[in-house]
Design an enzyme around this catalytic site. Sequence first.
Site: not given
Ligand code: ATP
Ligand code: MN
Length: 255
Positions: A192, A208
């Site tokens: 992704d 992610d």
């Molecule tokens: P999506 O479905 O929107 O892709 P998701 O639920 O799969 O989101 P992630 O993409 O892992 O989750 O994280 C969502 C958001 O949180 C990221 O876009 C980022 O802005 C923030 N984020 C995630 N992990 C971190 C981290 N380790 N440090 C800082 N910010 C983070």
């Molecule tokens: Mn994401």
Amino acid sequence: ERLDREIAEVLGLTERREKDSELFKVFSEVFDKTTVETITYFYRRGKIERLYGVLSTGKEANVFAGYDSNGNKIAVKIYRTYTTEFRRIWEYLAADPRIGSLPRDIRKLVFVWTRREYKNLQRALKYAVRAPEPIAFRNNILIMEFIGDDLPAPRLKDVEKELEKGDFEELYDFAMRSIEKLWKRGDMVHGDLSEYNILIWHEPVIIDWSQATVKRNRMSLTLLYRDIRNITNYFARKGVDVEDPEVKFRELAGD
Ligand code: ATP
Ligand code: MN
């Protein structure tokens, strides 16, 4: 009772008494028994001292900013134990040769998903692909290194207007080298990779990793192709002289 008090402590509600705060509202959405117990488990061990902000609300997880008992900042990804995404989760897990038989219980399936993301982070780092350091996981909660300082690092998508051609060229190289390193050295694919899952910090960081998997997965070539397409399409639009995605794919998939 005790559990309520500890959770109120983690959320800072004892000081602020803001039961209508944004944090509390978002937290309430994922506030089921397992999640409360798991947070309390981490609280008692000093792994989560406080959750103070919402980084993101998604379909399958919410991500919070927090700190541990030593004051280190952490990112805490809390998967929904009841998710509408569960079909997709099931399909991805069923195709992963690292995972044995799948639990029938949706909650337990989400626990497997959470654990897999933790393992993926470890594996990516092992092959020198930049990702947040995984700190702990249990049930539906993953704790990892916080990328950012006071504020979280922005996503590539958030800062693209401020970037110049040279920046895009460097980021393209970073993304393509990461895809190659993962595949060739780590026998792994992110699945992704996009401008939404690259954080711009001192060095870019890929986040992610929930759908990432290993080469032996029957879906891995599809995911590899998807990552190469997404990255070449995006950076081509930003004026980078990108490689031919078909050629790149054949080059990697051919071995
Ligand atoms: P999506 O479905 O929107 O892709 P998701 O639920 O799969 O989101 P992630 O993409 O892992 O989750 O994280 C969502 C958001 O949180 C990221 O876009 C980022 O802005 C923030 N984020 C995630 N992990 C971190 C981290 N380790 N440090 C800082 N910010 C983070
Ligand atoms: Mn994401």
